[in-house]
Design a protein around this motif. Structure first.
Motif, PDB file in Angstrom:
ATOM      1  N   UNK A  15       0.861  -1.273   0.212  1.00 46.56           N
ATOM      2  CA  UNK A  15      -0.021   0.066   0.076  1.00 46.56           C
ATOM      3  C   UNK A  15       0.957   1.150   0.038  1.00 46.56           C
ATOM      4  N   UNK A  16       0.349   2.283  -0.756  1.00 46.11           N
ATOM      5  CA  UNK A  16       1.291   3.580  -0.905  1.00 46.11           C
ATOM      6  C   UNK A  16       0.315   4.678  -0.304  1.00 46.11           C
ATOM      7  N   UNK A  17       0.670   5.458   0.726  1.00 46.85           N
ATOM      8  CA  UNK A  17      -0.169   6.570   1.170  1.00 46.85           C
ATOM      9  C   UNK A  17      -0.022   7.709   0.009  1.00 46.85           C
ATOM     10  N   UNK A  18      -0.736   8.723   0.137  1.00 43.52           N
ATOM     11  CA  UNK A  18      -0.645  10.047  -0.644  1.00 43.52           C
ATOM     12  C   UNK A  18       0.598  10.888   0.000  1.00 43.52           C
ATOM     13  N   UNK A  19       0.958  11.802  -0.741  1.00 44.60           N
ATOM     14  CA  UNK A  19       2.215  12.518  -0.376  1.00 44.60           C
ATOM     15  C   UNK A  19       1.864  13.773   0.414  1.00 44.60           C
ATOM     16  N   UNK A  20       2.768  14.272   1.258  1.00 48.27           N
ATOM     17  CA  UNK A  20       2.726  15.368   1.964  1.00 48.27           C
ATOM     18  C   UNK A  20       3.950  16.100   2.146  1.00 48.27           C
ATOM     19  N   UNK A  21       4.132  17.189   1.886  1.00 47.25           N
ATOM     20  CA  UNK A  21       4.936  18.307   1.816  1.00 47.25           C
ATOM     21  C   UNK A  21       5.405  18.662   3.237  1.00 47.25           C
ATOM     22  N   UNK A  22       6.655  18.456   3.705  1.00 52.27           N
ATOM     23  CA  UNK A  22       7.076  18.871   4.950  1.00 52.27           C
ATOM     24  C   UNK A  22       7.116  20.513   4.952  1.00 52.27           C
ATOM     25  N   UNK A  23       6.575  21.344   5.775  1.00 49.49           N
ATOM     26  CA  UNK A  23       6.752  22.707   6.118  1.00 49.49           C
ATOM     27  C   UNK A  23       7.344  23.329   7.127  1.00 49.49           C
ATOM     28  N   UNK A  69      -0.106   8.856   7.971  1.00 43.51           N
ATOM     29  CA  UNK A  69      -0.240   8.353   6.623  1.00 43.51           C
ATOM     30  C   UNK A  69      -1.265   7.056   6.719  1.00 43.51           C
ATOM     31  N   UNK A  70      -0.879   6.078   7.613  1.00 44.21           N
ATOM     32  CA  UNK A  70      -1.638   4.878   8.004  1.00 44.21           C
ATOM     33  C   UNK A  70      -3.221   5.067   8.189  1.00 44.21           C
ATOM     34  N   UNK A  71      -3.329   6.282   8.777  1.00 39.67           N
ATOM     35  CA  UNK A  71      -4.815   6.570   8.988  1.00 39.67           C
ATOM     36  C   UNK A  71      -5.672   7.015   7.952  1.00 39.67           C
ATOM     37  N   UNK A  72      -4.717   7.946   7.272  1.00 38.84           N
ATOM     38  CA  UNK A  72      -5.338   8.466   5.958  1.00 38.84           C
ATOM     39  C   UNK A  72      -5.625   7.259   4.849  1.00 38.84           C
ATOM     40  N   UNK A  73      -4.772   6.150   5.029  1.00 44.54           N
ATOM     41  CA  UNK A  73      -5.026   5.200   4.015  1.00 44.54           C
ATOM     42  C   UNK A  73      -6.578   4.478   4.063  1.00 44.54           C
ATOM     43  N   UNK A 100       8.703  16.315  -0.014  1.00 46.12           N
ATOM     44  CA  UNK A 100       7.350  15.400  -0.110  1.00 46.12           C
ATOM     45  C   UNK A 100       7.583  14.156   0.223  1.00 46.12           C
ATOM     46  N   UNK A 101       6.956  13.576   1.266  1.00 48.68           N
ATOM     47  CA  UNK A 101       7.117  12.304   1.653  1.00 48.68           C
ATOM     48  C   UNK A 101       5.788  11.622   1.758  1.00 48.68           C
ATOM     49  N   UNK A 102       5.863  10.210   1.549  1.00 49.33           N
ATOM     50  CA  UNK A 102       4.755   9.165   1.511  1.00 49.33           C
ATOM     51  C   UNK A 102       5.203   7.812   2.306  1.00 49.33           C
ATOM     52  N   UNK A 103       4.303   7.214   2.696  1.00 48.62           N
ATOM     53  CA  UNK A 103       4.492   5.790   3.185  1.00 48.62           C
ATOM     54  C   UNK A 103       4.302   4.646   2.082  1.00 48.62           C
ATOM     55  N   UNK A 104       5.306   3.787   2.405  1.00 53.04           N
ATOM     56  CA  UNK A 104       5.099   2.699   1.431  1.00 53.04           C
ATOM     57  C   UNK A 104       5.043   1.438   2.573  1.00 53.04           C
ATOM     58  N   UNK A 105       3.826   0.842   2.697  1.00 51.32           N
ATOM     59  CA  UNK A 105       3.557  -0.258   3.560  1.00 51.32           C
ATOM     60  C   UNK A 105       3.499  -1.783   2.710  1.00 51.32           C
ATOM     61  N   UNK A 106       4.112  -2.744   3.319  1.00 51.26           N
ATOM     62  CA  UNK A 106       4.245  -4.056   2.750  1.00 51.26           C
ATOM     63  C   UNK A 106       3.934  -4.831   3.982  1.00 51.26           C
ATOM     64  N   UNK A 107       2.947  -5.797   3.868  1.00 46.39           N
ATOM     65  CA  UNK A 107       2.417  -6.885   4.792  1.00 46.39           C
ATOM     66  C   UNK A 107       3.417  -7.950   4.545  1.00 46.39           C
ATOM     67  N   UNK A 108       4.024  -8.120   5.918  1.00 50.34           N
ATOM     68  CA  UNK A 108       5.108  -9.317   5.787  1.00 50.34           C
ATOM     69  C   UNK A 108       4.799 -10.576   6.721  1.00 50.34           C
ATOM     70  N   UNK A 109       3.765 -10.394   7.493  1.00 51.60           N
ATOM     71  CA  UNK A 109       3.310 -11.714   8.300  1.00 51.60           C
ATOM     72  C   UNK A 109       1.930 -11.490   8.491  1.00 51.60           C
ATOM     73  N   UNK A 110       1.310 -12.736   8.703  1.00 50.08           N
ATOM     74  CA  UNK A 110      -0.056 -12.855   9.195  1.00 50.08           C
ATOM     75  C   UNK A 110      -0.139 -13.988  10.144  1.00 50.08           C
ATOM     76  N   UNK A 111      -0.284 -13.661  11.466  1.00 48.94           N
ATOM     77  CA  UNK A 111       0.072 -14.660  12.717  1.00 48.94           C
ATOM     78  C   UNK A 111      -1.622 -14.448  13.365  1.00 48.94           C
ATOM     79  N   UNK A 128       9.424   7.456   2.210  1.00 50.58           N
ATOM     80  CA  UNK A 128      10.004   7.707   0.856  1.00 50.58           C
ATOM     81  C   UNK A 128       9.694   9.120   0.666  1.00 50.58           C
ATOM     82  N   UNK A 129      10.828   9.618  -0.240  1.00 55.94           N
ATOM     83  CA  UNK A 129      10.960  11.136  -0.736  1.00 55.94           C
ATOM     84  C   UNK A 129      10.385  11.191  -1.981  1.00 55.94           C
ATOM     85  N   UNK A 130      10.081  12.379  -2.475  1.00 59.89           N
ATOM     86  CA  UNK A 130       9.561  12.481  -3.908  1.00 59.89           C
ATOM     87  C   UNK A 130      10.378  12.159  -5.094  1.00 59.89           C
ATOM     88  N   UNK A 131      11.729  11.521  -4.440  1.00 63.46           N
ATOM     89  CA  UNK A 131      12.762  10.913  -5.698  1.00 63.46           C
ATOM     90  C   UNK A 131      12.875   9.530  -5.347  1.00 63.46           C
TER      91      UNK A 131
END
Length: 153
Positions: A15-23, A69-73, A100-111, A128-131
């Motif tokens: 999952x990838x969140x939307x971006x947010x620019x740090x001010x 970011x997780x909440x916004x997803x 500008x930052x965003x979150x990349x979330x990967x599910x790694x385990x289900x217990x 992750x940044x804009x680059x």
């Protein structure tokens, strides 16, 4: 996105969140909230003489940002019970004003565990940044509700 339950996730899902620019306001407010007025965060003249050439935003701000970011997803709305851990967290690059930052979330385990009510979801988190550069990363376990099956009487 609709909230998801334990059974709705698969290992490897991303999952990838939307971006947010740090001010500038983010930096100032985090200085105030944390009480951390270290010159690298608060003194532009001092910071100009560092290897970064400018003030950097607190690393802990990145951790706070990723929870937002997780909440916004929306995938954990009403189903997340508790964040159980933040493991092996690394600060790979500074957070800078204007980035500008965003979150990349990967599910790694289900217990599923032994509870009929909740399971544990393992996640790898990358800020992750804009680059595409990873600024921070680590792992986090989440206690999440299971979808309950109601048996008709």
């Amino acid at each position: 996105m609709n909230p998801r339950y334990f059974q709705d996730f698969t290992v490897g899902e991303q999952f990838t969140s939307s971006g947010r620019t740090v001010t500038e306001a983010d930096l100032t407010l985090f200085n105030m909230i944390s009480g951390d007025w270290n010159p690298i965060h608060a003194d532009a003249e001092f910071a100009a003489g560092t290897r970064f050439g400018q003030r950097i935003v607190h690393g802990a701000f990145g951790v706070a940002l990723l929870t937002g970011f997780m909440h916004q997803m929306g995938i954990f709305d009403g189903t997340a019970v508790a964040m159980l851990s933040l493991k092996e967290w690394t600060f790979k690059a500074p957070i800078l004003i204007g980035q500008t930052l965003r979150l990349q979330l990967t599910v790694t385990e289900l217990d599923p565990g032994s509870s009929a009510r909740v399971g544990r979801l393992g996640r790898h988190l990358q800020l992750v940044d804009q680059h595409g550069q990873v600024v921070q990363e680590g792992s986090s376990d989440l206690l999440i509700l299971k979808r309950t099956v109601i048996n008709p009487a």
